[in-house]
Design a protein around this motif. Structure first.
Motif, PDB file in Angstrom:
ATOM      1  N   GLN A   1       0.841  -1.195   0.000  1.00 48.65           N
ATOM      2  CA  GLN A   1       0.000   0.000   0.000  1.00 48.65           C
ATOM      3  C   GLN A   1       0.881   1.252   0.000  1.00 48.65           C
ATOM      4  O   GLN A   1       1.953   1.252   0.590  1.00 48.65           O
ATOM      5  CB  GLN A   1      -0.897   0.004   1.241  1.00 48.65           C
ATOM      6  N   VAL A   2       0.398   2.297  -0.651  1.00 50.46           N
ATOM      7  CA  VAL A   2       1.122   3.559  -0.720  1.00 50.46           C
ATOM      8  C   VAL A   2       0.244   4.653  -0.134  1.00 50.46           C
ATOM      9  O   VAL A   2      -0.919   4.805  -0.515  1.00 50.46           O
ATOM     10  CB  VAL A   2       1.483   3.905  -2.180  1.00 50.46           C
ATOM     11  N   GLN A   3       0.784   5.398   0.816  1.00 51.72           N
ATOM     12  CA  GLN A   3       0.058   6.555   1.358  1.00 51.72           C
ATOM     13  C   GLN A   3       0.627   7.829   0.755  1.00 51.72           C
ATOM     14  O   GLN A   3       1.848   7.973   0.632  1.00 51.72           O
ATOM     15  CB  GLN A   3       0.195   6.614   2.885  1.00 51.72           C
ATOM     16  N   LEU A   4      -0.283   8.726   0.391  1.00 47.53           N
ATOM     17  CA  LEU A   4       0.101  10.009  -0.203  1.00 47.53           C
ATOM     18  C   LEU A   4      -0.479  11.136   0.648  1.00 47.53           C
ATOM     19  O   LEU A   4      -1.672  11.114   0.974  1.00 47.53           O
ATOM     20  CB  LEU A   4      -0.434  10.118  -1.629  1.00 47.53           C
ATOM     21  N   VAL A   5       0.341  12.120   0.983  1.00 45.34           N
ATOM     22  CA  VAL A   5      -0.104  13.241   1.806  1.00 45.34           C
ATOM     23  C   VAL A   5       0.296  14.552   1.142  1.00 45.34           C
ATOM     24  O   VAL A   5       1.496  14.837   0.990  1.00 45.34           O
ATOM     25  CB  VAL A   5       0.494  13.184   3.225  1.00 45.34           C
ATOM     26  N   GLU A   6      -0.716  15.333   0.760  1.00 41.96           N
ATOM     27  CA  GLU A   6      -0.469  16.617   0.110  1.00 41.96           C
ATOM     28  C   GLU A   6      -0.319  17.730   1.146  1.00 41.96           C
ATOM     29  O   GLU A   6      -0.881  17.663   2.246  1.00 41.96           O
ATOM     30  CB  GLU A   6      -1.624  17.000  -0.828  1.00 41.96           C
ATOM     31  N   SER A   7       0.397  18.771   0.762  1.00 40.60           N
ATOM     32  CA  SER A   7       0.537  19.969   1.592  1.00 40.60           C
ATOM     33  C   SER A   7       0.872  21.144   0.682  1.00 40.60           C
ATOM     34  O   SER A   7       1.194  20.954  -0.496  1.00 40.60           O
ATOM     35  CB  SER A   7       1.627  19.783   2.648  1.00 40.60           C
ATOM     36  N   GLY A   8       0.781  22.357   1.236  1.00 40.14           N
ATOM     37  CA  GLY A   8       1.180  23.538   0.504  1.00 40.14           C
ATOM     38  C   GLY A   8       0.047  24.369  -0.052  1.00 40.14           C
ATOM     39  O   GLY A   8       0.273  25.437  -0.623  1.00 40.14           O
ATOM     40  N   GLY A   9      -1.189  23.880   0.103  1.00 42.82           N
ATOM     41  CA  GLY A   9      -2.317  24.661  -0.366  1.00 42.82           C
ATOM     42  C   GLY A   9      -2.526  25.902   0.481  1.00 42.82           C
ATOM     43  O   GLY A   9      -1.901  26.082   1.529  1.00 42.82           O
ATOM     44  N   GLY A  10      -3.419  26.774   0.017  1.00 42.71           N
ATOM     45  CA  GLY A  10      -3.706  27.987   0.763  1.00 42.71           C
ATOM     46  C   GLY A  10      -4.455  28.983  -0.084  1.00 42.71           C
ATOM     47  O   GLY A  10      -4.965  28.638  -1.155  1.00 42.71           O
ATOM     48  N   SER A  11      -4.522  30.208   0.401  1.00 37.50           N
ATOM     49  CA  SER A  11      -5.214  31.283  -0.308  1.00 37.50           C
ATOM     50  C   SER A  11      -4.190  32.256  -0.866  1.00 37.50           C
ATOM     51  O   SER A  11      -3.242  32.634  -0.172  1.00 37.50           O
ATOM     52  CB  SER A  11      -6.168  32.003   0.642  1.00 37.50           C
ATOM     53  N   VAL A  12      -4.410  32.671  -2.093  1.00 35.78           N
ATOM     54  CA  VAL A  12      -3.478  33.587  -2.759  1.00 35.78           C
ATOM     55  C   VAL A  12      -4.262  34.474  -3.712  1.00 35.78           C
ATOM     56  O   VAL A  12      -5.335  34.090  -4.186  1.00 35.78           O
ATOM     57  CB  VAL A  12      -2.394  32.777  -3.507  1.00 35.78           C
ATOM     58  N   GLN A  13      -3.724  35.638  -3.986  1.00 38.25           N
ATOM     59  CA  GLN A  13      -4.379  36.527  -4.938  1.00 38.25           C
ATOM     60  C   GLN A  13      -3.983  36.131  -6.365  1.00 38.25           C
ATOM     61  O   GLN A  13      -2.937  35.502  -6.605  1.00 38.25           O
ATOM     62  CB  GLN A  13      -3.986  37.970  -4.671  1.00 38.25           C
ATOM     63  N   ALA A  14      -4.830  36.500  -7.304  1.00 36.81           N
ATOM     64  CA  ALA A  14      -4.560  36.231  -8.710  1.00 36.81           C
ATOM     65  C   ALA A  14      -3.189  36.778  -9.098  1.00 36.81           C
ATOM     66  O   ALA A  14      -2.813  37.887  -8.689  1.00 36.81           O
ATOM     67  CB  ALA A  14      -5.646  36.844  -9.583  1.00 36.81           C
ATOM     68  N   GLY A  15      -2.466  35.985  -9.856  1.00 31.16           N
ATOM     69  CA  GLY A  15      -1.115  36.353 -10.245  1.00 31.16           C
ATOM     70  C   GLY A  15      -0.040  35.808  -9.322  1.00 31.16           C
ATOM     71  O   GLY A  15       1.154  35.859  -9.647  1.00 31.16           O
ATOM     72  N   GLY A  16      -0.442  35.293  -8.185  1.00 30.39           N
ATOM     73  CA  GLY A  16       0.492  34.773  -7.204  1.00 30.39           C
ATOM     74  C   GLY A  16       0.922  33.352  -7.512  1.00 30.39           C
ATOM     75  O   GLY A  16       0.549  32.773  -8.539  1.00 30.39           O
ATOM     76  N   SER A  17       1.711  32.798  -6.592  1.00 27.92           N
ATOM     77  CA  SER A  17       2.277  31.464  -6.779  1.00 27.92           C
ATOM     78  C   SER A  17       2.088  30.623  -5.516  1.00 27.92           C
ATOM     79  O   SER A  17       2.010  31.152  -4.405  1.00 27.92           O
ATOM     80  CB  SER A  17       3.777  31.543  -7.082  1.00 27.92           C
ATOM     81  N   LEU A  18       2.018  29.322  -5.722  1.00 33.26           N
ATOM     82  CA  LEU A  18       2.005  28.346  -4.639  1.00 33.26           C
ATOM     83  C   LEU A  18       2.790  27.124  -5.091  1.00 33.26           C
ATOM     84  O   LEU A  18       2.844  26.831  -6.285  1.00 33.26           O
ATOM     85  CB  LEU A  18       0.589  27.917  -4.269  1.00 33.26           C
ATOM     86  N   ALA A  23       3.905  13.963  -0.286  1.00 32.88           N
ATOM     87  CA  ALA A  23       4.863  13.034   0.299  1.00 32.88           C
ATOM     88  C   ALA A  23       4.300  11.621   0.202  1.00 32.88           C
ATOM     89  O   ALA A  23       3.187  11.361   0.667  1.00 32.88           O
ATOM     90  CB  ALA A  23       5.140  13.397   1.752  1.00 32.88           C
ATOM     91  N   ALA A  24       5.070  10.724  -0.375  1.00 37.96           N
ATOM     92  CA  ALA A  24       4.667   9.328  -0.493  1.00 37.96           C
ATOM     93  C   ALA A  24       5.348   8.505   0.589  1.00 37.96           C
ATOM     94  O   ALA A  24       6.493   8.777   0.962  1.00 37.96           O
ATOM     95  CB  ALA A  24       5.047   8.791  -1.871  1.00 37.96           C
ATOM     96  N   SER A  25       4.622   7.507   1.102  1.00 36.85           N
ATOM     97  CA  SER A  25       5.201   6.659   2.141  1.00 36.85           C
ATOM     98  C   SER A  25       6.425   5.920   1.621  1.00 36.85           C
ATOM     99  O   SER A  25       7.346   5.605   2.368  1.00 36.85           O
ATOM    100  CB  SER A  25       4.163   5.664   2.667  1.00 36.85           C
ATOM    101  N   LYS A  26       6.421   5.669   0.308  1.00 34.10           N
ATOM    102  CA  LYS A  26       7.581   5.058  -0.326  1.00 34.10           C
ATOM    103  C   LYS A  26       7.453   5.204  -1.836  1.00 34.10           C
ATOM    104  O   LYS A  26       6.339   5.341  -2.351  1.00 34.10           O
ATOM    105  CB  LYS A  26       7.689   3.580   0.047  1.00 34.10           C
ATOM    106  N   PHE A  27       8.563   5.231  -2.507  1.00 28.24           N
ATOM    107  CA  PHE A  27       8.564   5.212  -3.961  1.00 28.24           C
ATOM    108  C   PHE A  27       8.932   3.794  -4.384  1.00 28.24           C
ATOM    109  O   PHE A  27      10.004   3.297  -4.068  1.00 28.24           O
ATOM    110  CB  PHE A  27       9.587   6.216  -4.520  1.00 28.24           C
ATOM    111  N   THR A  28       8.006   3.161  -5.065  1.00 30.00           N
ATOM    112  CA  THR A  28       8.245   1.816  -5.584  1.00 30.00           C
ATOM    113  C   THR A  28       7.741   1.774  -7.008  1.00 30.00           C
ATOM    114  O   THR A  28       7.378   2.803  -7.584  1.00 30.00           O
ATOM    115  CB  THR A  28       7.488   0.767  -4.750  1.00 30.00           C
ATOM    116  N   TYR A  29       7.647   0.601  -7.559  1.00 26.74           N
ATOM    117  CA  TYR A  29       7.091   0.494  -8.904  1.00 26.74           C
ATOM    118  C   TYR A  29       5.641   0.998  -8.918  1.00 26.74           C
ATOM    119  O   TYR A  29       5.111   1.394  -9.938  1.00 26.74           O
ATOM    120  CB  TYR A  29       7.158  -0.947  -9.383  1.00 26.74           C
ATOM    121  N   LYS A  30       4.990   1.006  -7.736  1.00 26.62           N
ATOM    122  CA  LYS A  30       3.607   1.476  -7.659  1.00 26.62           C
ATOM    123  C   LYS A  30       3.515   2.985  -7.817  1.00 26.62           C
ATOM    124  O   LYS A  30       2.440   3.528  -7.999  1.00 26.62           O
ATOM    125  CB  LYS A  30       2.988   1.065  -6.325  1.00 26.62           C
TER     126      LYS A  30
END
Length: 121
Positions: A1-18, A23-30
């Motif tokens: 099994q592979v667990q994936l956890v996203e981060s880095g989202g938020g609120s930004v004004q138009a023209g901005g960047s994020l 993060a994956a629990s492991k990188f395998t062929y999966k």
């Protein structure tokens, strides 16, 4: 099994960047093939960008030239650099992984819980 956890989202004004991270629990062929998707309320899940284990990337038409997908195999982490953000980029963003190259089709076997991105005008 592979667990994936996203981060880095938020609120930004138009023209901005994020910068989103997945993060994956492991990188395998999966996790040979990984991708970012997004889904806004009332809309279907949309493929944003996909990448294979060698770094070859595919982008959806709506984000070409603004978003960049990358992966750090040593850190088991997938990234999405989002520049020149627009209000229409507002959505929940998900990362996904599989051993099959689904490109931008939402048929990946493994999914994260998502991170919200809100772009105001």
């Amino acid at each position: 099994q592979v667990q994936l956890v996203e981060s880095g989202g938020g609120s930004v004004q138009a023209g901005g960047s994020l910068r989103l991270s997945c993060a994956a629990s492991k990188f395998t062929y999966k996790t040979d093939y990984m991708a970012w998707f997004r889904q806004a309320p009332g809309k279907e899940r949309e493929g944003v960008a996909a990448i294979d284990g060698n770094g070859f990337a595919t982008y959806g038409n709506s984000v070409k030239g603004r978003f960049t997908i990358s992966r750090d195999n040593a850190k088991n982490t997938l990234y999405l650099q989002m520049n020149s953000l627009k209000p229409e980029d507002t959505a929940m963003y998900y990362c996904a992984a599989d051993r099959i190259d689904w490109l931008l089709m939402p048929r990946y076997s493994y999914w994260g819980q998502g991170t919200q991105v809100t772009v105001s005008s």
